[in-house]
Motif scaffolding. Structure first.
Motif, PDB file in Angstrom:
ATOM      1  N   GLU A 148      67.462  -3.307   5.675  1.00 50.60           N
ATOM      2  CA  GLU A 148      67.408  -1.860   5.788  1.00 50.60           C
ATOM      3  C   GLU A 148      66.161  -1.464   6.555  1.00 50.60           C
ATOM      4  O   GLU A 148      65.222  -2.233   6.708  1.00 50.60           O
ATOM      5  N   SER A 149      66.153  -0.264   7.047  1.00 54.13           N
ATOM      6  CA  SER A 149      64.985   0.257   7.750  1.00 54.13           C
ATOM      7  C   SER A 149      64.530   1.528   7.078  1.00 54.13           C
ATOM      8  O   SER A 149      65.333   2.337   6.644  1.00 54.13           O
ATOM      9  N   ASP A 150      63.215   1.676   6.975  1.00 55.10           N
ATOM     10  CA  ASP A 150      62.654   2.875   6.355  1.00 55.10           C
ATOM     11  C   ASP A 150      62.786   4.058   7.291  1.00 55.10           C
ATOM     12  O   ASP A 150      62.413   3.984   8.449  1.00 55.10           O
ATOM     13  N   GLU A 151      63.325   5.153   6.789  1.00 50.48           N
ATOM     14  CA  GLU A 151      63.354   6.389   7.547  1.00 50.48           C
ATOM     15  C   GLU A 151      62.085   7.174   7.237  1.00 50.48           C
ATOM     16  O   GLU A 151      61.306   6.822   6.358  1.00 50.48           O
ATOM     17  N   VAL A 152      61.893   8.277   7.960  1.00 49.97           N
ATOM     18  CA  VAL A 152      60.687   9.069   7.765  1.00 49.97           C
ATOM     19  C   VAL A 152      60.603   9.573   6.335  1.00 49.97           C
ATOM     20  O   VAL A 152      59.547   9.637   5.729  1.00 49.97           O
ATOM     21  N   GLY A 153      61.727   9.912   5.755  1.00 53.29           N
ATOM     22  CA  GLY A 153      61.728  10.441   4.399  1.00 53.29           C
ATOM     23  C   GLY A 153      62.148   9.417   3.371  1.00 53.29           C
ATOM     24  O   GLY A 153      62.824   9.749   2.420  1.00 53.29           O
ATOM     25  N   SER A 154      61.836   8.162   3.581  1.00 49.19           N
ATOM     26  CA  SER A 154      62.246   7.120   2.646  1.00 49.19           C
ATOM     27  C   SER A 154      61.630   7.352   1.277  1.00 49.19           C
ATOM     28  O   SER A 154      60.569   7.945   1.131  1.00 49.19           O
ATOM     29  N   ASN A 155      62.315   6.813   0.248  1.00 44.51           N
ATOM     30  CA  ASN A 155      61.863   7.028  -1.119  1.00 44.51           C
ATOM     31  C   ASN A 155      60.516   6.372  -1.371  1.00 44.51           C
ATOM     32  O   ASN A 155      59.643   6.959  -2.014  1.00 44.51           O
ATOM     33  N   CYS A 156      60.357   5.134  -0.891  1.00 43.72           N
ATOM     34  CA  CYS A 156      59.110   4.412  -1.145  1.00 43.72           C
ATOM     35  C   CYS A 156      57.923   5.140  -0.527  1.00 43.72           C
ATOM     36  O   CYS A 156      56.894   5.336  -1.178  1.00 43.72           O
ATOM     37  N   HIS A 157      58.066   5.530   0.720  1.00 42.97           N
ATOM     38  CA  HIS A 157      56.955   6.180   1.396  1.00 42.97           C
ATOM     39  C   HIS A 157      56.678   7.556   0.784  1.00 42.97           C
ATOM     40  O   HIS A 157      55.514   7.949   0.616  1.00 42.97           O
ATOM     41  N   GLY A 158      57.742   8.272   0.446  1.00 44.48           N
ATOM     42  CA  GLY A 158      57.551   9.577  -0.190  1.00 44.48           C
ATOM     43  C   GLY A 158      56.855   9.454  -1.536  1.00 44.48           C
ATOM     44  O   GLY A 158      55.974  10.251  -1.874  1.00 44.48           O
ATOM     45  N   SER A 159      57.248   8.435  -2.327  1.00 47.24           N
ATOM     46  CA  SER A 159      56.597   8.223  -3.616  1.00 47.24           C
ATOM     47  C   SER A 159      55.134   7.862  -3.428  1.00 47.24           C
ATOM     48  O   SER A 159      54.261   8.306  -4.188  1.00 47.24           O
ATOM     49  N   LEU A 160      54.846   7.052  -2.392  1.00 45.26           N
ATOM     50  CA  LEU A 160      53.473   6.645  -2.140  1.00 45.26           C
ATOM     51  C   LEU A 160      52.598   7.846  -1.759  1.00 45.26           C
ATOM     52  O   LEU A 160      51.450   7.961  -2.203  1.00 45.26           O
ATOM     53  N   LEU A 161      53.141   8.748  -0.953  1.00 45.06           N
ATOM     54  CA  LEU A 161      52.371   9.935  -0.576  1.00 45.06           C
ATOM     55  C   LEU A 161      52.108  10.828  -1.786  1.00 45.06           C
ATOM     56  O   LEU A 161      51.014  11.399  -1.924  1.00 45.06           O
ATOM     57  N   LYS A 162      53.089  10.961  -2.683  1.00 40.44           N
ATOM     58  CA  LYS A 162      52.897  11.767  -3.891  1.00 40.44           C
ATOM     59  C   LYS A 162      51.816  11.167  -4.781  1.00 40.44           C
ATOM     60  O   LYS A 162      50.969  11.884  -5.330  1.00 40.44           O
ATOM     61  N   VAL A 163      51.850   9.848  -4.930  1.00 42.69           N
ATOM     62  CA  VAL A 163      50.839   9.181  -5.749  1.00 42.69           C
ATOM     63  C   VAL A 163      49.461   9.310  -5.106  1.00 42.69           C
ATOM     64  O   VAL A 163      48.446   9.449  -5.798  1.00 42.69           O
ATOM     65  N   GLY A 164      49.412   9.280  -3.762  1.00 41.03           N
ATOM     66  CA  GLY A 164      48.138   9.478  -3.076  1.00 41.03           C
ATOM     67  C   GLY A 164      47.535  10.840  -3.387  1.00 41.03           C
ATOM     68  O   GLY A 164      46.333  10.955  -3.666  1.00 41.03           O
ATOM     69  N   GLN A 165      48.360  11.876  -3.359  1.00 37.19           N
ATOM     70  CA  GLN A 165      47.869  13.213  -3.707  1.00 37.19           C
ATOM     71  C   GLN A 165      47.450  13.277  -5.179  1.00 37.19           C
ATOM     72  O   GLN A 165      46.450  13.917  -5.523  1.00 37.19           O
ATOM     73  N   LEU A 166      48.224  12.611  -6.039  1.00 37.52           N
ATOM     74  CA  LEU A 166      47.891  12.606  -7.461  1.00 37.52           C
ATOM     75  C   LEU A 166      46.551  11.907  -7.705  1.00 37.52           C
ATOM     76  O   LEU A 166      45.713  12.393  -8.489  1.00 37.52           O
ATOM     77  N   MET A 167      46.321  10.787  -7.039  1.00 37.03           N
ATOM     78  CA  MET A 167      45.073  10.060  -7.228  1.00 37.03           C
ATOM     79  C   MET A 167      43.876  10.851  -6.698  1.00 37.03           C
ATOM     80  O   MET A 167      42.789  10.830  -7.287  1.00 37.03           O
ATOM     81  N   ASP A 168      44.057  11.550  -5.581  1.00 33.13           N
ATOM     82  CA  ASP A 168      42.968  12.380  -5.058  1.00 33.13           C
ATOM     83  C   ASP A 168      42.608  13.489  -6.049  1.00 33.13           C
ATOM     84  O   ASP A 168      41.424  13.798  -6.260  1.00 33.13           O
ATOM     85  N   ALA A 169      43.634  14.093  -6.650  1.00 29.80           N
ATOM     86  CA  ALA A 169      43.380  15.129  -7.658  1.00 29.80           C
ATOM     87  C   ALA A 169      42.694  14.526  -8.892  1.00 29.80           C
ATOM     88  O   ALA A 169      41.804  15.154  -9.484  1.00 29.80           O
ATOM     89  N   TYR A 170      43.106  13.324  -9.273  1.00 27.20           N
ATOM     90  CA  TYR A 170      42.479  12.657 -10.429  1.00 27.20           C
ATOM     91  C   TYR A 170      41.023  12.311 -10.133  1.00 27.20           C
ATOM     92  O   TYR A 170      40.142  12.491 -10.979  1.00 27.20           O
ATOM     93  N   LEU A 171      40.762  11.830  -8.922  1.00 28.55           N
ATOM     94  CA  LEU A 171      39.384  11.515  -8.541  1.00 28.55           C
ATOM     95  C   LEU A 171      38.504  12.759  -8.580  1.00 28.55           C
ATOM     96  O   LEU A 171      37.355  12.710  -9.039  1.00 28.55           O
ATOM     97  N   ALA A 172      39.027  13.879  -8.104  1.00 24.87           N
ATOM     98  CA  ALA A 172      38.255  15.123  -8.138  1.00 24.87           C
ATOM     99  C   ALA A 172      38.021  15.592  -9.571  1.00 24.87           C
ATOM    100  O   ALA A 172      36.997  16.214  -9.868  1.00 24.87           O
ATOM    101  N   GLU A 173      38.950  15.278 -10.475  1.00 23.64           N
ATOM    102  CA  GLU A 173      38.818  15.720 -11.858  1.00 23.64           C
ATOM    103  C   GLU A 173      37.769  14.903 -12.613  1.00 23.64           C
ATOM    104  O   GLU A 173      37.049  15.437 -13.457  1.00 23.64           O
ATOM    105  N   ILE A 174      37.687  13.614 -12.335  1.00 22.31           N
ATOM    106  CA  ILE A 174      36.750  12.757 -13.070  1.00 22.31           C
ATOM    107  C   ILE A 174      35.404  12.640 -12.363  1.00 22.31           C
ATOM    108  O   ILE A 174      34.452  12.104 -12.945  1.00 22.31           O
TER     109      ILE A 174
END
Length: 606
Positions: free
Chosen positions: A370-396
């Protein structure tokens, strides 16, 4: 058939004795007894004939004590205590009494202890209680739960030997399956109805199971899993049992640092056993979806109660599977370590590592197929987790006890392609620098090197250029990036040169192995996705600036038509100039992208 409410002897003695309220003197008031039996310190003055007729144990005791004093025969460890012995004696004397779900298990154990079997009389107490269990108790889920709950006060070996607990467990599981089939039709009727009606279709018996001890509850849930009870009902049972049995745990009870080194109490040990057992009973099938709030609640309980490492790791693994759906509040787990950071950063770091391992495994499974599309699930999940971790870093980050290595470990765990822009990371690092003024210049440089200035927005760059907490080298780098952007804006370029340069670095080499070629092309596609995302962000910023310019022109419209006309003509010339030079560049870049995309598709790479 056995009556549910009453049980009477088939024979009556000529003189029916009456029970006295005093057990220490004599049990019957009108007939003199010839044998005394002591149970749990209570004396019963009875008659040998009706007892030896129905009870094999008393017959043996009387035979062994023949010729000696029979006034002090004692029954040790009698199941159910002297109250149950009184009911058994009523049966021996042919007196009516009620058999219920609350005394049938005790009567069955007493009958087994006294050896009141068919060998001594037909329809003896063993047979009568077995009939009640089979015909009444085991036919009802609710009655089976009630009987099983009474078995907790009886000798476990005897309860298992006479198969009362096993019969109740199997009856509960079997009746739950029947209820599941019946409720399936009800759920079909609930389609299209209100939300309240759909919630009413949830299995009603999940609340009944909360009265069981954790040992019996574990046996019941395991039996339900074997018999095919749905995972939704099992999960609901686990949640309700946890809410009812662990609701007494409070922060004031466990989050006291002075208690971390003290030995746990018996209540805490019991609650730890409950947590570990509930985690082991969670469904393993992928179709089951356990609420994240429940998983985080159990994880916090496991940390507070000092559960086993395997228990905590299992909860972390389940949470990491859906880390992109987690909220920031869920990650704010208080730390139990005295003198450590306020929040449990190590647990969050393990969650992030498990999540990244899952992403790598899913991408490896897609290799060559298979080939990853721009809106693939893995990449989309990774971007969401990246935003979550940045927010967590700012909180702690404001925590003065948070060490620099732990803070950097969380930043390093995420790959570069997990962030489209570094504004969130820059904000977290700036907060950390502001709260930790004792950092050396070398430590500041080590921390700020994780910020990619090319991934900062215009607003973040403006803030960084005036931030005196940043190292001088980073401020110079930010100014250089701003200069390049200004140069590209004046020349009509949108950063396509940098994009082409990054794309060219990912061209597969003939000397590379197919696996390496695949990895190279995957990196190339990731860079393409990130560049597209950055261009979208940049486009959004330009649109905002354009709106501000229009608003400013409207506000200044009262200054004269000549001034407005001159500005419009100037903007028109710039637009014409940009369209003439930029059109050619866009066509050339589009051709290069089409060629590159074609090459990627021939390799079936994402």
């Amino acid at each position: 058939m056995v009556s549910e409410n009453s049980l009477s002897s088939s024979k009556r003695s000529p003189a029916t004795p009456n029970f006295s309220n005093s057990f220490t003197t004599r049990i019957f008031a009108d007939v003199a007894g010839d044998i005394t039996i002591v149970v749990d310190g209570e004396s019963f003055l009875l008659h040998k004939f009706p007892l030896v007729t129905l009870s094999g144990k008393i017959r043996k005791m009387v035979a062994e004590a023949k010729g000696s004093n029979l006034s002090n025969l004692e029954l040790l460890n009698f199941p159910g205590g002297y109250q149950t012995f009184e009911l058994a004696m009523k049966f021996c004397y042919g007196m009516n009494f009620e058999i219920t779900t609350f005394n049938v298990a005790r009567l069955r154990c007493a009958a087994e202890y006294l050896e009141m079997t068919e060998e001594y009389r037909e329809r003896n107490l063993v047979t009568r209680t077995d009939t009640y269990l089979n015909e009444i108790v085991f036919q009802s889920l609710q009655k089976s739960v009630e009987v099983l709950s009474t078995c907790e006060m009886l000798p476990p070996d005897m309860v298992d030997e006479i198969r009362i607990s096993k019969g109740c467990v199997e009856a509960i599981a079997m009746n739950a399956c029947k209820e599941q089939l019946a409720s399936g039709l009800s759920k079909l009727d609930c389609d299209g109805e209100s939300k309240e009606l759909k919630e009413g279709c949830v299995a009603w018996w999940v609340e009944d199971l909360s009265v069981l001890s954790i040992d019996f509850f574990q046996r019941v849930i395991s039996a339900m899993g074997r018999m095919g009870v749905g995972s939704d009902n099992i999960i609901s049972s686990l949640i309700h049992y946890a809410e009812s049995s662990l609701k007494g745990i409070g922060k004031s009870q466990f989050w006291n640092p002075s208690r971390t080194n003290s030995s746990p109490t018996n209540g805490e040990k019991d609650q730890r056993t409950i947590v570990e057992t509930l985690v082991s009973l969670m469904p393993t099938d992928k179709s089951s979806s356990i609420p994240l709030t429940f998983l985080f609640g159990m994880l916090k309980m496991a940390i507070m109660l000092g559960a086993t490492i395997s228990c905590k790791l299992e909860l972390e693994r389940r949470i990491a599977l859906r880390l992109e759906m987690v909220s920031l509040d869920d990650l704010l787990i208080p730390s139990l370590q005295s003198g450590d950071s306020l929040f449990d950063v190590d647990t969050v770091h393990r969650l992030l590592v498990n999540f990244l391992q899952r992403i790598d495994e899913e991408e490896s499974e897609d290799y060559g197929y298979e080939s990853d599309e721009v809106g693939s699930n893995c990449h989309g999940s990774l971007l969401k987790v990246g935003q979550l971790m940045d927010a967590y870093l700012a909180e702690i980050a404001p925590d003065p006890c948070l060490s620099l290595p732990k803070f950097i470990a969380l930043i390093e765990a995420l790959p570069d392609y997990a962030r489209v822009i570094d504004d969130g990371l820059y904000r977290a690092i700036d907060i950390y620098l502001k709260a930790h003024t004792t950092l050396t210049e070398q430590e500041c440089k080590k921390l700020c090197k994780f910020i990619d200035c090319q991934k900062l927005s215009q607003e973040a760059c403006n803030h960084a250029a005036q931030n005196d907490r940043l190292p001088v080298q980073m401020v110079v780098q930010v100014l250089y990036v701003e200069q390049l952007r200004l140069k590209n804006a004046l020349s009509g370029s949108s950063g396509d040169g940098l994009l082409s340069q990054r794309i060219s670095s990912g061209v597969p080499s003939a000397a590379m192995s197919p696996r390496d070629n695949y990895a190279s092309l995957r990196r190339e596609n990731r860079e393409l996705k990130l560049e597209i995302s950055r261009l979208r962000v940049r486009l959004s910023e330009l649109e905002k600036e354009q709106m501000f310019m229009k608003q400013g022109m409207i506000d200044k419209a009262g200054n004269g038509r000549t001034f407005l006309t001159s500005i419009s003509k100037g903007i028109g010339r710039i637009a014409m100039f940009s369209s003439q030079g930029g059109g050619k560049r866009q066509k050339s870049v589009r051709k290069s992208r089409e060629g590159k995309t074609g090459r990627s598709r021939r390799y079936s790479v994402s």
